[in-house]
Design a protein around this motif. Structure first.
Motif, PDB file in Angstrom:
ATOM      1  N   ASN A 175       1.146  -1.029   0.141  1.00  0.00           N
ATOM      2  CA  ASN A 175       0.217  -0.205   0.115  1.00  0.00           C
ATOM      3  C   ASN A 175       0.661   1.481   0.071  1.00  0.00           C
ATOM      4  O   ASN A 175       2.041   2.098   0.804  1.00  0.00           O
ATOM      5  N   GLU A 227      -8.543  14.208   6.148  1.00  0.00           N
ATOM      6  CA  GLU A 227      -9.109  12.668   5.706  1.00  0.00           C
ATOM      7  C   GLU A 227     -10.240  12.242   5.028  1.00  0.00           C
ATOM      8  O   GLU A 227     -10.671  11.050   4.433  1.00  0.00           O
ATOM      9  N   GLY A 228     -11.218  13.109   4.507  1.00  0.00           N
ATOM     10  CA  GLY A 228     -12.167  13.448   3.139  1.00  0.00           C
ATOM     11  C   GLY A 228     -11.275  14.075   1.837  1.00  0.00           C
ATOM     12  O   GLY A 228     -12.273  13.926   1.013  1.00  0.00           O
ATOM     13  N   ASP A 232      -9.365  11.927  -0.124  1.00  0.00           N
ATOM     14  CA  ASP A 232      -9.154  11.326  -1.282  1.00  0.00           C
ATOM     15  C   ASP A 232      -9.293  10.201  -0.337  1.00  0.00           C
ATOM     16  O   ASP A 232      -9.413  10.261   0.683  1.00  0.00           O
ATOM     17  N   ASP A 233      -9.698   9.265  -1.301  1.00  0.00           N
ATOM     18  CA  ASP A 233      -9.516   7.785  -0.701  1.00  0.00           C
ATOM     19  C   ASP A 233      -8.380   7.211   0.063  1.00  0.00           C
ATOM     20  O   ASP A 233      -7.788   6.040   0.500  1.00  0.00           O
ATOM     21  N   ASN A 234      -7.233   8.321  -0.136  1.00  0.00           N
ATOM     22  CA  ASN A 234      -5.925   7.402  -0.026  1.00  0.00           C
ATOM     23  C   ASN A 234      -5.690   7.292   1.758  1.00  0.00           C
ATOM     24  O   ASN A 234      -6.331   7.665   2.144  1.00  0.00           O
ATOM     25  N   ILE A 235      -4.689   5.964   2.236  1.00  0.00           N
ATOM     26  CA  ILE A 235      -4.714   6.569   3.543  1.00  0.00           C
ATOM     27  C   ILE A 235      -4.119   6.976   3.957  1.00  0.00           C
ATOM     28  O   ILE A 235      -2.551   7.155   2.937  1.00  0.00           O
ATOM     29  N   LYS A 236      -3.485   7.368   5.036  1.00  0.00           N
ATOM     30  CA  LYS A 236      -3.385   8.990   4.887  1.00  0.00           C
ATOM     31  C   LYS A 236      -2.653   8.683   6.405  1.00  0.00           C
ATOM     32  O   LYS A 236      -3.271   7.965   7.548  1.00  0.00           O
ATOM     33  N   ASN A 249      -2.117   0.449   9.246  1.00  0.00           N
ATOM     34  CA  ASN A 249      -2.496  -1.035   8.588  1.00  0.00           C
ATOM     35  C   ASN A 249      -2.143  -2.831   9.350  1.00  0.00           C
ATOM     36  O   ASN A 249      -2.643  -3.349  10.083  1.00  0.00           O
TER      37      ASN A 249
END
Length: 233
Positions: free
Chosen positions: A63, A87-88, A90-94, A202
């Motif tokens: 990832n 956080e809002g 995009d959908d990337n893990i941040k 993760n």
């Protein structure tokens, strides 16, 4: 000035594109992300909050992780609002973190402004050194532990807040002992251990910066090489 770099794997031909990106939150509390250029830097300097975007990779999870590091924040926007907007985006893990200069009062939790910044160190005899960080970072000396000091004052509580960020812990002292030692030199304080690496949210594996000579994230055999690099004003 922004840098746009294109990489390719010398084994499988995998392509990777990277750039020096920044983000900012404007007066209407809308978030923007773009390559760092003269124009975007100007917009970020006038924003409610801004910072850099750093791209990492977890070989274990396969990832990409994006670190939003907030370096500038107005008193008209809270940390919670910044986190929600990032956080809002995009959908990337941040991973979202804040520069060490930001601090809340440990009594009333209000944001407090930075008043002073210095380098500090404690030697193996317990002697405490603190000097202007612009002129001395203690790189050439041996100490049990050292780092950066940030001084704040809360006008509401009439309290001095002394924040010590540990950057070097040569004696491998635990947090409790470090706090005990620092309490001998100050009354109100917060202590942060500043890790030199980021971990995957993760799996907790250490994150890597992909660049020249990095192992290819696709075939895990070849190495990434620079195919093209462009500078933008």
């Amino acid at each position: 000035m922004g840098i746009h770099t294109e990489y390719s794997c010398n084994e499988c031909g995998f392509k990777l594109v990277d750039s020096s990106d920044i983000f900012w939150i404007d007066d209407e509390k809308k978030i923007h992300a773009d390559m760092q250029t003269v124009d975007s830097s100007k917009k970020s300097s006038d924003a409610l909050a801004s910072g850099g975007i750093f791209k990492y990779y977890c070989y274990n999870c396969d990832n990409y992780i994006y670190n939003f590091h907030v370096t500038r924040k107005s008193r008209f926007i809270s940390k919670e609002e910044i986190i929600q907007l990032v956080e809002g985006l995009d959908d990337n893990i941040k991973i979202i973190d804040f520069d060490n200069r930001f601090q809340s009062c440990i009594h009333c939790r209000q944001d407090v402004p930075l008043k002073s910044e210095k380098s500090f160190a404690i030697d193996n005899k317990g002697e405490f050194f603190i000097e202007d960080s612009l002129y001395n970072d203690f790189d050439s000396k041996q100490f049990d532990f050292s780092g950066k000091y940030y001084g704040y004052y809360c006008n509401d509580c009439k309290k001095q807040i002394n924040k010590f960020v540990i950057l070097e812990n040569n004696a491998n002292l635990n947090d409790s002992l470090i706090k005990e030692i620092l309490h001998d030199h100050t009354n109100d304080l917060t202590v942060y251990i500043n890790d030199t690496f980021l971990v995957c949210p993760n799996c907790d594996d250490e994150l890597q910066v992909l660049g020249e000579s990095s192992t290819c994230p696709k075939c895990r055999v070849g190495l990434l090489t620079i195919e093209n690099q462009t500078l933008f004003d």
